[in-house]
Design a protein around this motif. Sequence first.
Motif, PDB file in Angstrom:
ATOM      1  N   MET A   1       0.847  -1.192   0.000  1.00 17.40           N
ATOM      2  CA  MET A   1       0.000   0.000   0.000  1.00 17.40           C
ATOM      3  C   MET A   1       0.884   1.245   0.000  1.00 17.40           C
ATOM      4  O   MET A   1       1.843   1.327   0.775  1.00 17.40           O
ATOM      5  N   PRO A   2       0.596   2.243  -0.853  1.00 13.91           N
ATOM      6  CA  PRO A   2       1.400   3.467  -0.859  1.00 13.91           C
ATOM      7  C   PRO A   2       1.173   4.280   0.410  1.00 13.91           C
ATOM      8  O   PRO A   2       0.263   4.005   1.198  1.00 13.91           O
ATOM      9  N   LEU A   3       2.004   5.310   0.591  1.00 15.70           N
ATOM     10  CA  LEU A   3       1.940   6.129   1.800  1.00 15.70           C
ATOM     11  C   LEU A   3       0.580   6.803   1.939  1.00 15.70           C
ATOM     12  O   LEU A   3       0.015   6.873   3.048  1.00 15.70           O
ATOM     13  N   ALA A   4       0.027   7.287   0.827  1.00 13.68           N
ATOM     14  CA  ALA A   4      -1.288   7.939   0.894  1.00 13.68           C
ATOM     15  C   ALA A   4      -2.362   6.960   1.364  1.00 13.68           C
ATOM     16  O   ALA A   4      -3.271   7.319   2.117  1.00 13.68           O
ATOM     17  N   GLY A   5      -2.258   5.705   0.931  1.00 15.48           N
ATOM     18  CA  GLY A   5      -3.218   4.697   1.374  1.00 15.48           C
ATOM     19  C   GLY A   5      -3.105   4.427   2.864  1.00 15.48           C
ATOM     20  O   GLY A   5      -4.117   4.267   3.559  1.00 15.48           O
ATOM     21  N   HIS A   6      -1.869   4.385   3.378  1.00 18.08           N
ATOM     22  CA  HIS A   6      -1.681   4.201   4.822  1.00 18.08           C
ATOM     23  C   HIS A   6      -2.253   5.377   5.605  1.00 18.08           C
ATOM     24  O   HIS A   6      -2.867   5.194   6.671  1.00 18.08           O
ATOM     25  N   LEU A   7      -2.073   6.580   5.097  1.00 15.84           N
ATOM     26  CA  LEU A   7      -2.604   7.760   5.785  1.00 15.84           C
ATOM     27  C   LEU A   7      -4.130   7.754   5.788  1.00 15.84           C
ATOM     28  O   LEU A   7      -4.762   8.122   6.788  1.00 15.84           O
ATOM     29  N   ARG A   8      -4.739   7.349   4.667  1.00 13.82           N
ATOM     30  CA  ARG A   8      -6.203   7.261   4.642  1.00 13.82           C
ATOM     31  C   ARG A   8      -6.698   6.189   5.603  1.00 13.82           C
ATOM     32  O   ARG A   8      -7.706   6.374   6.299  1.00 13.82           O
ATOM     33  N   GLU A   9      -5.984   5.063   5.654  1.00 14.19           N
ATOM     34  CA  GLU A   9      -6.362   3.996   6.579  1.00 14.19           C
ATOM     35  C   GLU A   9      -6.248   4.478   8.024  1.00 14.19           C
ATOM     36  O   GLU A   9      -7.129   4.214   8.853  1.00 14.19           O
ATOM     37  N   LEU A  10      -5.169   5.202   8.334  1.00 16.53           N
ATOM     38  CA  LEU A  10      -4.993   5.732   9.680  1.00 16.53           C
ATOM     39  C   LEU A  10      -6.094   6.730  10.026  1.00 16.53           C
ATOM     40  O   LEU A  10      -6.631   6.721  11.141  1.00 16.53           O
ATOM     41  N   ARG A  11      -6.460   7.585   9.069  1.00  7.78           N
ATOM     42  CA  ARG A  11      -7.527   8.553   9.311  1.00  7.78           C
ATOM     43  C   ARG A  11      -8.849   7.853   9.606  1.00  7.78           C
ATOM     44  O   ARG A  11      -9.569   8.215  10.549  1.00  7.78           O
ATOM     45  N   ASN A  12      -9.178   6.840   8.834  1.00 12.76           N
ATOM     46  CA  ASN A  12     -10.438   6.119   9.045  1.00 12.76           C
ATOM     47  C   ASN A  12     -10.453   5.419  10.404  1.00 12.76           C
ATOM     48  O   ASN A  12     -11.476   5.425  11.112  1.00 12.76           O
ATOM     49  N   ARG A  13      -9.334   4.813  10.772  1.00 18.51           N
ATOM     50  CA  ARG A  13      -9.268   4.139  12.060  1.00 18.51           C
ATOM     51  C   ARG A  13      -9.387   5.135  13.214  1.00 18.51           C
ATOM     52  O   ARG A  13     -10.069   4.878  14.210  1.00 18.51           O
ATOM     53  N   LEU A  14      -8.744   6.294  13.085  1.00 14.91           N
ATOM     54  CA  LEU A  14      -8.826   7.314  14.130  1.00 14.91           C
ATOM     55  C   LEU A  14     -10.247   7.864  14.250  1.00 14.91           C
ATOM     56  O   LEU A  14     -10.731   8.115  15.368  1.00 14.91           O
ATOM     57  N   LEU A  15     -10.916   8.063  13.127  1.00 15.58           N
ATOM     58  CA  LEU A  15     -12.292   8.559  13.172  1.00 15.58           C
ATOM     59  C   LEU A  15     -13.213   7.566  13.866  1.00 15.58           C
ATOM     60  O   LEU A  15     -14.064   7.947  14.683  1.00 15.58           O
ATOM     61  N   LYS A  16     -13.063   6.281  13.571  1.00 17.69           N
ATOM     62  CA  LYS A  16     -13.910   5.267  14.212  1.00 17.69           C
ATOM     63  C   LYS A  16     -13.623   5.202  15.711  1.00 17.69           C
ATOM     64  O   LYS A  16     -14.549   5.094  16.529  1.00 17.69           O
ATOM     65  N   ALA A  17     -12.345   5.244  16.082  1.00 14.31           N
ATOM     66  CA  ALA A  17     -11.994   5.188  17.499  1.00 14.31           C
ATOM     67  C   ALA A  17     -12.513   6.418  18.244  1.00 14.31           C
ATOM     68  O   ALA A  17     -13.054   6.310  19.355  1.00 14.31           O
ATOM     69  N   THR A  18     -12.368   7.599  17.613  1.00 14.71           N
ATOM     70  CA  THR A  18     -12.839   8.827  18.254  1.00 14.71           C
ATOM     71  C   THR A  18     -14.355   8.819  18.398  1.00 14.71           C
ATOM     72  O   THR A  18     -14.896   9.239  19.437  1.00 14.71           O
ATOM     73  N   ALA A  19     -15.058   8.349  17.376  1.00 13.33           N
ATOM     74  CA  ALA A  19     -16.519   8.282  17.450  1.00 13.33           C
ATOM     75  C   ALA A  19     -16.967   7.357  18.577  1.00 13.33           C
ATOM     76  O   ALA A  19     -17.915   7.669  19.313  1.00 13.33           O
ATOM     77  N   ALA A  20     -16.289   6.231  18.741  1.00 12.39           N
ATOM     78  CA  ALA A  20     -16.644   5.311  19.825  1.00 12.39           C
ATOM     79  C   ALA A  20     -16.410   5.947  21.189  1.00 12.39           C
ATOM     80  O   ALA A  20     -17.231   5.797  22.107  1.00 12.39           O
ATOM     81  N   ILE A  21     -15.309   6.688  21.333  1.00 12.09           N
ATOM     82  CA  ILE A  21     -15.019   7.348  22.610  1.00 12.09           C
ATOM     83  C   ILE A  21     -16.046   8.426  22.906  1.00 12.09           C
ATOM     84  O   ILE A  21     -16.516   8.573  24.049  1.00 12.09           O
TER      85      ILE A  21
END
Length: 270
Positions: A1-21
């Motif tokens: 996965m390219p760097l941009a894909g990793h950053l998008r994946e990280l953003r999505n994971r952070l959004l889900k974690a923040t929403a749960a909190i």
Amino acid sequence: MPLAGHLRELRNRLLKATAAIVVATVVAGLFYKQLINFVITPLPGCITADGGGTPPSGRCGLITTTGLLSPFTLALKVSLTAGLIGASPVWLYQLWAFLAPGLHRREKRYGLAFLATGIPLFLAGAALAYATLPTTARVLISFTPDRATSILPVDDFLDLATRMVAVFGLSFELPLLLIMLNLAGILSARRMTSWWRHMIIGVTVFSAIATPSSDPLTMLILAGPITSLYLAACGASLINDRRRARKGTTTLSPDEPSPLPTLHEPDHLR
């Protein structure tokens, strides 16, 4: 996965974690008074039967507000702490889902074993801290002069309880770290057991510094289980080293040089 894909994946994971909190914090905010009562229950002699702030003994008084914004700040602190704890399965899974694709099968197995063992150990340390709070509070309040009354703000006691839970919980992870180092071949059981004198002294000093209450009883309550868990980790590492030796896969000591392969010269160069 390219760097941009990793950053998008990280953003999505952070959004889900923040929403749960956020959701867990809002739900906890609806019951923050019950949560506060649960936290201050270990305070001995500070709450009368009718819930008033004047204790029968006169040694300890409990206050909940020291300013106009104090009740809201206290409710927000309690709700956010409960939200982080309540949403921990979600944000831990999001963290694991982000890291797991980059791990090998053996590393994934070790990671799952670490979580499966580390979470119960942390909860055990947190439970011990909560069970210790009444004794800690009683010892500290006992230093109050006979003609004086200790005024205890709830938010100060909440900070003390939070620090004790964090310190006790993280301290209980020490044996798991030692076992993981042994499984990785970095630390042998022989080396681990040779440190027992230094470990006992180090655990005692750490308990004296890390316990927020700084009383000897709480220090001993923390040092005793950590020392027992350290000895248990030494036993588990010894069993693992013996199993590894039977399989012929022993690891070298850090001070032992690795043997070099013997190179045979061709016949025409002899």
